[in-house]
Design an enzyme around this catalytic site. Structure first.
Site, mmCIF file in Angstrom:
data_model
loop_
_atom_site.group_PDB
_atom_site.id
_atom_site.type_symbol
_atom_site.label_atom_id
_atom_site.label_comp_id
_atom_site.label_asym_id
_atom_site.label_seq_id
_atom_site.Cartn_x
_atom_site.Cartn_y
_atom_site.Cartn_z
ATOM 1 N N SER A 119 0.826 -1.197 0.000
ATOM 2 C CA SER A 119 0.000 0.000 0.000
ATOM 3 C C SER A 119 0.870 1.261 0.000
ATOM 4 C CB SER A 119 -0.951 -0.050 1.197
ATOM 5 O OG SER A 119 -1.922 0.942 1.115
ATOM 6 N N ASP B 74 -9.223 -4.169 -5.952
ATOM 7 C CA ASP B 74 -8.687 -3.208 -4.976
ATOM 8 C C ASP B 74 -9.551 -1.944 -4.987
ATOM 9 O OD1 ASP B 74 -7.170 -1.413 -3.451
ATOM 10 O OD2 ASP B 74 -5.278 -2.276 -4.131
ATOM 11 N N HIS C 145 -7.343 -5.191 -1.848
ATOM 12 C CA HIS C 145 -6.166 -4.408 -1.469
ATOM 13 C C HIS C 145 -5.330 -5.106 -0.399
ATOM 14 C CE1 HIS C 145 -3.831 -0.730 -0.864
ATOM 15 N NE2 HIS C 145 -4.070 -0.802 0.441
#
Length: 304
Positions: A173, A219, A251
């Site tokens: 991320s 995601d 995600h």
């Protein structure tokens, strides 16, 4: 479960030590290490570690090396929040490549801890780190990955096991965005693997580090249409690069043990950190995509 709220990236990156200085320091360290820990004489490539790979070996929960781990307190380091180092216990194989991994926004090292022993058992020294705060932005995470690499190779209790000329970075991320930013600032890295990366900067045309971006089809936080795919497409066409999109994944796919992420991360690190062409077979030709496969998209610069 961590949540990530996109926020404007307003911070700037401070000046870093020069590339020449880093290379000089790494070369000096490498000469000193070579005197005490020579690479296997039988290997045509002195960086090869472990037996010939197979589909079973790159997807196994543990590789051929026994591993141990050591905790690093935040009180003992500067520039990042401490972490855990996982490393092969053998001394007979010489030094190993080093990999530092950052968690994502609101995450801690526990969210990426599964990668530590899994990668270390394949022949890497792996440092999963905590960030200074769980809210640090991508460029801050880049600086912290940078500080962690320096600690791993210069000050850690396993520094003599790490080849300072063969280093890589990974991150999830905002840690993946930090991996891209670090790669832009530290071009001597051998490999970068951003995992479902998030960053406000979309173009990375100056990167010189072989980069594999792993995105997730579903995601909803760092959509592949606005993050992973633009990041990949902006990389120089001359660069060794790959884009892996996990079919049906979210995600948070990198936060759980994942065979596909492990297989392709191991193969990318082996190919570019260890210069081990035995792992080309798992990268090129690209896999099939679509229904009945693990991939919704796959792009690459084969052959590597």
């Amino acid at each position: 479960m961590q949540t990530q709220t996109p926020s404007p990236e307003t911070e700037t990156r401070p000046p870093r030590r020069s590339l020449v200085a880093r290379i000089f320091m790494a070369a000096a360290l490498s000469i000193g290490l070579a005197a005490g820990a020579a690479a296997p004489a039988q290997a045509a490539n002195p960086y090869e570690r472990g037996p010939n790979p197979t589909e079973q070996s790159v997807t196994a929960l543990r590789g051929p090396f026994s591993t141990s781990e050591t905790s690093v307190s935040s009180l003992r380091v500067r520039g990042f929040g401490g972490g855990t180092i996982y490393y092969p216990t053998t001394r007979s194989e010489g030094t190993f490549g080093g990999v530092v991994i950052s968690p994502g926004y609101t995450g801690t090292q526990s969210s990426i801890a599964w990668l530590g022993p899994r990668l270390a058992s394949q022949g890497f020294v792996v440092f999963t780190i905590d960030t200074n705060t769980i809210y640090d932005q991508p460029n801050s995470r880049a600086r912290q990955l940078d500080a962690a690499l320096d600690y791993l190779t210069e000050d850690s209790s396993v520094a003599d096991r790490v080849d300072p000329n063969r280093l890589a970075a990974m991150g999830h991320s905002m840690g993946g965005g930090g991996t891209l930013a670090l790669s832009e600032d530290r071009p001597e890295l051998r490999a970068a693997i951003p995992l479902t990366p998030w960053h406000t900067q979309k173009r990375w045309s100056s990167l010189q580090v072989p980069t594999m971006i792993i995105g997730a089809e579903n995601d909803a936080i760092a959509s592949v249409r606005t993050h992973s795919i633009p990041f990949y497409e902006s990389l120089p066409s001359s660069l060794d690069r790959a884009y892996v999109e996990l079919r049906g994944a979210s995600h948070f796919a990198p936060n759980l043990s994942n065979t596909v992420i492990a297989k392709y991360s191991i193969s990318w690190l082996k190919r570019f950190v260890d210069e081990d062409t035995r792992y080309n077979q798992f990268l090129c030709p690209p896999p099939r995509t679509g229904f009945g496969t693990d991939f919704s998209d796959y792009r690459d610069s084969c052959p590597h």
